[in-house]
Write a protein that holds these residues in place. Structure first.
Motif, PDB file in Angstrom:
ATOM      1  N   ILE A   9      -2.833  29.413   2.348  1.00  0.00           N
ATOM      2  CA  ILE A   9      -3.644  29.510   3.559  1.00  0.00           C
ATOM      3  C   ILE A   9      -2.795  29.103   4.774  1.00  0.00           C
ATOM      4  CG2 ILE A   9      -5.626  28.536   4.783  1.00  0.00           C
ATOM      5  CD1 ILE A   9      -7.038  28.387   2.059  1.00  0.00           C
ATOM      6  N   SER A  10      -2.019  28.065   4.636  1.00  0.00           N
ATOM      7  CA  SER A  10      -1.143  27.614   5.723  1.00  0.00           C
ATOM      8  C   SER A  10      -0.124  28.682   6.077  1.00  0.00           C
ATOM      9  CB  SER A  10      -0.415  26.332   5.339  1.00  0.00           C
ATOM     10  OG  SER A  10      -1.314  25.294   5.123  1.00  0.00           O
ATOM     11  N   SER A  11       0.439  29.324   5.086  1.00  0.00           N
ATOM     12  CA  SER A  11       1.423  30.384   5.300  1.00  0.00           C
ATOM     13  C   SER A  11       0.799  31.561   6.027  1.00  0.00           C
ATOM     14  CB  SER A  11       2.011  30.872   3.977  1.00  0.00           C
ATOM     15  OG  SER A  11       2.723  29.843   3.347  1.00  0.00           O
ATOM     16  N   ILE A  12      -0.422  31.939   5.627  1.00  0.00           N
ATOM     17  CA  ILE A  12      -1.107  33.063   6.267  1.00  0.00           C
ATOM     18  C   ILE A  12      -1.413  32.733   7.724  1.00  0.00           C
ATOM     19  CG2 ILE A  12      -3.258  34.418   6.267  1.00  0.00           C
ATOM     20  CD1 ILE A  12      -3.158  34.254   3.182  1.00  0.00           C
ATOM     21  N   LEU A  13      -1.925  31.536   7.991  1.00  0.00           N
ATOM     22  CA  LEU A  13      -2.236  31.132   9.359  1.00  0.00           C
ATOM     23  C   LEU A  13      -0.982  31.098  10.227  1.00  0.00           C
ATOM     24  CD1 LEU A  13      -4.892  28.315   8.845  1.00  0.00           C
ATOM     25  CD2 LEU A  13      -5.241  30.577   9.839  1.00  0.00           C
ATOM     26  N   PHE A  14       0.085  30.604   9.665  1.00  0.00           N
ATOM     27  CA  PHE A  14       1.350  30.538  10.402  1.00  0.00           C
ATOM     28  C   PHE A  14       1.852  31.948  10.723  1.00  0.00           C
ATOM     29  CE2 PHE A  14       6.030  30.107  10.559  1.00  0.00           C
ATOM     30  CZ  PHE A  14       6.099  29.270  11.662  1.00  0.00           C
ATOM     31  N   SER A  15       1.744  32.873   9.755  1.00  0.00           N
ATOM     32  CA  SER A  15       2.170  34.262   9.959  1.00  0.00           C
ATOM     33  C   SER A  15       1.329  34.935  11.032  1.00  0.00           C
ATOM     34  CB  SER A  15       2.063  35.053   8.650  1.00  0.00           C
ATOM     35  OG  SER A  15       2.934  34.509   7.687  1.00  0.00           O
ATOM     36  N   VAL A  16       0.031  34.696  11.010  1.00  0.00           N
ATOM     37  CA  VAL A  16      -0.852  35.270  12.014  1.00  0.00           C
ATOM     38  C   VAL A  16      -0.496  34.710  13.395  1.00  0.00           C
ATOM     39  CG1 VAL A  16      -3.268  35.349  12.805  1.00  0.00           C
ATOM     40  CG2 VAL A  16      -2.719  35.770  10.400  1.00  0.00           C
ATOM     41  N   PHE A  17      -0.196  33.452  13.459  1.00  0.00           N
ATOM     42  CA  PHE A  17       0.184  32.811  14.721  1.00  0.00           C
ATOM     43  C   PHE A  17       1.453  33.452  15.304  1.00  0.00           C
ATOM     44  CE2 PHE A  17       2.616  29.449  16.897  1.00  0.00           C
ATOM     45  CZ  PHE A  17       1.742  29.223  17.962  1.00  0.00           C
ATOM     46  N   LEU A  18       2.410  33.829  14.454  1.00  0.00           N
ATOM     47  CA  LEU A  18       3.652  34.453  14.901  1.00  0.00           C
ATOM     48  C   LEU A  18       3.425  35.846  15.482  1.00  0.00           C
ATOM     49  CD1 LEU A  18       6.208  33.432  12.135  1.00  0.00           C
ATOM     50  CD2 LEU A  18       6.047  32.557  14.455  1.00  0.00           C
ATOM     51  N   LEU A  19       2.350  36.499  15.082  1.00  0.00           N
ATOM     52  CA  LEU A  19       2.074  37.844  15.570  1.00  0.00           C
ATOM     53  C   LEU A  19       1.576  37.850  17.007  1.00  0.00           C
ATOM     54  CD1 LEU A  19       0.400  39.405  12.401  1.00  0.00           C
ATOM     55  CD2 LEU A  19       2.728  39.756  13.223  1.00  0.00           C
ATOM     56  N   PHE A  20       1.073  36.713  17.470  1.00  0.00           N
ATOM     57  CA  PHE A  20       0.605  36.622  18.852  1.00  0.00           C
ATOM     58  C   PHE A  20       1.761  36.148  19.736  1.00  0.00           C
ATOM     59  CE2 PHE A  20      -3.296  35.965  16.403  1.00  0.00           C
ATOM     60  CZ  PHE A  20      -4.098  36.941  16.961  1.00  0.00           C
ATOM     61  N   SER A  21       1.924  36.799  20.822  1.00  0.00           N
ATOM     62  CA  SER A  21       2.973  36.372  21.750  1.00  0.00           C
ATOM     63  C   SER A  21       2.523  36.645  23.171  1.00  0.00           C
ATOM     64  CB  SER A  21       4.289  37.092  21.458  1.00  0.00           C
ATOM     65  OG  SER A  21       4.146  38.468  21.725  1.00  0.00           O
ATOM     66  N   CYS A  22       3.198  35.984  24.082  1.00  0.00           N
ATOM     67  CA  CYS A  22       2.895  36.181  25.495  1.00  0.00           C
ATOM     68  C   CYS A  22       3.888  37.172  26.063  1.00  0.00           C
ATOM     69  CB  CYS A  22       3.017  34.867  26.256  1.00  0.00           C
ATOM     70  SG  CYS A  22       1.844  33.635  25.705  1.00  0.00           S
ATOM     71  N   SER A  23       3.431  37.978  26.949  1.00  0.00           N
ATOM     72  CA  SER A  23       4.345  38.896  27.627  1.00  0.00           C
ATOM     73  C   SER A  23       3.843  39.119  29.032  1.00  0.00           C
ATOM     74  CB  SER A  23       4.455  40.219  26.867  1.00  0.00           C
ATOM     75  OG  SER A  23       3.234  40.919  26.937  1.00  0.00           O
ATOM     76  N   SER A  24       4.746  39.537  29.851  1.00  0.00           N
ATOM     77  CA  SER A  24       4.378  39.868  31.221  1.00  0.00           C
ATOM     78  C   SER A  24       5.200  41.070  31.637  1.00  0.00           C
ATOM     79  CB  SER A  24       4.637  38.680  32.136  1.00  0.00           C
ATOM     80  OG  SER A  24       6.010  38.401  32.173  1.00  0.00           O
ATOM     81  N   ASP A  25       4.783  41.690  32.707  1.00  0.00           N
ATOM     82  CA  ASP A  25       5.534  42.822  33.219  1.00  0.00           C
ATOM     83  C   ASP A  25       6.879  42.333  33.738  1.00  0.00           C
ATOM     84  OD1 ASP A  25       3.429  44.527  32.672  1.00  0.00           O
ATOM     85  OD2 ASP A  25       2.533  44.245  34.661  1.00  0.00           O
ATOM     86  N   LEU A  26       7.908  43.088  33.459  1.00  0.00           N
ATOM     87  CA  LEU A  26       9.243  42.737  33.934  1.00  0.00           C
ATOM     88  C   LEU A  26       9.438  43.287  35.337  1.00  0.00           C
ATOM     89  CD1 LEU A  26      11.334  43.421  30.728  1.00  0.00           C
ATOM     90  CD2 LEU A  26      10.517  41.239  31.589  1.00  0.00           C
TER      91      LEU A  26
END
Length: 183
Positions: A9-26
């Protein structure tokens, strides 16, 4: 068994967390606002004249020398130079007063400016003189940019005669600080 499922469960949550990222227009237009202001310090001139090379009869004498000064042949440097400062230090261990003139000369052999420094005679104590900084900006900087040669005129004031046995030195140390703007 509980630790194994907890680990999954910890591994799955950590993997899901890595899929979210912040981005902005360059904003590549920021390159147009790029500006650096480097400062360079370099030796300008140096000489060390022993008293026994200034042989004279005790009257006023002149020693003269001219050197090429090709710094301003580089268009990149000349266009970006916004300010220059010259610093001078003279040490005199000769029992004579001197006047040191530095001539800024253009390509037509015209003197653009003369920097003059009075050097008191040596009286047995340290005689190192640091002169005020010569600052070149605006119109004075434009004159400096025309300089192709630098001349040195050393006027030896009247005093005790100098000969091949005379002791002491007249020493000049100077530096230039260049302020550039690159956009």
């Amino acid at each position: 068994m509980k630790s194994s499922s907890l680990s999954k469960i910890s591994s799955i949550l950590f993997s899901v967390f890595l899929l979210f990222s912040c981005s902005s227009d360059l904003n590549f237009d920021q390159v147009n606002d790029f500006k650096i202001e480097p400062v360079f310090v370099a030796n300008l001139a140096y000489f060390n004249i022993p008293a026994n090379r200034l042989v004279d009869d005790g009257g006023t004498n002149i020693v003269y020398d001219v050197r090429d000064f090709d710094v301003f042949k580089d268009k990149f440097f000349t266009e970006r130079l916004k300010k220059a400062e010259f610093n001078f230090e003279v040490e005199n261990t000769i029992d004579r007063t001197f006047v040191l003139n530095m001539l800024l000369i253009n390509e037509q052999d015209q003197v653009l400016e003369t920097l003059s420094f009075t050097v008191p005679s040596y009286k047995g104590t340290p005689n190192v003189i640091k002169y005020p900084t010569e600052v070149f900006e605006n119109a004075r900087l434009d004159l400096l940019k025309q300089t192709q040669r630098i001349g040195f005129v050393v006027l030896i004031a009247a005093g005790p005669p100098l000969n091949s046995e005379s002791q002491g030195n007249l020493r000049l140390r100077s530096s230039a600080t260049a302020y550039l703007v690159i956009e």
